[in-house]
Scaffold this motif. Structure first.
Motif, PDB file in Angstrom:
ATOM      1  N   HIS A   3       0.842  -1.189   0.000  1.00 40.55           N
ATOM      2  CA  HIS A   3       0.000   0.000   0.000  1.00 40.55           C
ATOM      3  C   HIS A   3       0.881   1.244   0.000  1.00 40.55           C
ATOM      4  CE1 HIS A   3      -3.972  -1.731   0.602  1.00 40.55           C
ATOM      5  NE2 HIS A   3      -3.395  -2.636   1.367  1.00 40.55           N
ATOM      6  N   LYS A   5       1.672   4.957   1.100  1.00 41.56           N
ATOM      7  CA  LYS A   5       1.357   5.673   2.337  1.00 41.56           C
ATOM      8  C   LYS A   5       1.094   7.153   2.064  1.00 41.56           C
ATOM      9  CE  LYS A   5       3.516   4.600   6.071  1.00 41.56           C
ATOM     10  NZ  LYS A   5       4.535   4.365   7.100  1.00 41.56           N
ATOM     11  N   SER A  24      -8.389   4.804   1.775  1.00 39.63           N
ATOM     12  CA  SER A  24      -8.181   3.450   2.285  1.00 39.63           C
ATOM     13  C   SER A  24      -8.921   2.399   1.468  1.00 39.63           C
ATOM     14  CB  SER A  24      -8.601   3.364   3.749  1.00 39.63           C
ATOM     15  OG  SER A  24      -7.759   4.200   4.524  1.00 39.63           O
ATOM     16  N   ASN A  27      -5.653   1.585  -3.023  1.00 38.58           N
ATOM     17  CA  ASN A  27      -4.369   0.980  -2.677  1.00 38.58           C
ATOM     18  C   ASN A  27      -3.530   1.935  -1.827  1.00 38.58           C
ATOM     19  OD1 ASN A  27      -2.491  -1.121  -2.751  1.00 38.58           O
ATOM     20  ND2 ASN A  27      -1.389  -0.174  -4.449  1.00 38.58           N
ATOM     21  N   PHE A  28      -4.171   2.535  -0.815  1.00 40.51           N
ATOM     22  CA  PHE A  28      -3.491   3.535   0.001  1.00 40.51           C
ATOM     23  C   PHE A  28      -3.625   3.208   1.481  1.00 40.51           C
ATOM     24  CE2 PHE A  28      -5.003   5.666  -3.837  1.00 40.51           C
ATOM     25  CZ  PHE A  28      -3.798   6.105  -4.363  1.00 40.51           C
ATOM     26  N   GLU A  29      -2.561   3.468   2.204  1.00 43.93           N
ATOM     27  CA  GLU A  29      -2.580   3.414   3.658  1.00 43.93           C
ATOM     28  C   GLU A  29      -2.503   4.863   4.112  1.00 43.93           C
ATOM     29  OE1 GLU A  29       0.518   2.220   7.160  1.00 43.93           O
ATOM     30  OE2 GLU A  29       0.505   0.945   5.368  1.00 43.93           O
TER      31      GLU A  29
END
Length: 123
Positions: A3, A5, A24, A27-29
């Motif tokens: 993921h 950030k 979220s 493909n993101f944290e």
């Protein structure tokens, strides 16, 4: 694939929560901080692929945070998200290295497109 950030720096907890939840799902944290002091600590202790930054924070000037981020991690794209922007602050932010500048409220599709473009160009 790991993921990517994203650090969300905004003093509006509701706005931050919406942006974090939205990112979220992809493909993101995403992590949010509500003040400049938290932003500095977080930016120094963890590596982020992208920063979303509000210009008006209770304890810091967003332009100062932008400058510091670009000095410490020049390759990390910073997108300004602000409700009170004007042409002068846009020009200053871009001059300090902001990837782009969006006015709140921002459409989710536009934000996602901007985030993806910034990450693509940073590679």
């Amino acid at each position: 694939m790991a993921h990517l950030k994203v650090l969300v720096i905004d003093d509006d907890p509701s706005f931050s929560a919406v942006v974090i939840a939205f990112l979220s799902k992809g493909n993101f944290e995403a992590k949010g901080v509500l003040s400049g002091s938290e932003a500095f600590k977080e930016a120094e202790s963890a590596r982020y692929d992208l920063v979303l930054l509000d210009l008006k924070l209770p304890d810091a000037d967003g332009m100062g945070i932008l400058e510091r981020i670009k000095v410490c991690t020049p390759s990390v794209p910073v997108i300004i998200l602000t409700a009170g922007g004007d042409v002068e602050s846009y020009l200053k932010a871009v001059g300090l290295g902001a990837f782009d500048y969006l006015q709140k409220p921002v459409e989710r599709s536009l934000l996602l497109s901007m985030v993806e473009r910034a990450l693509h160009e940073a590679q």
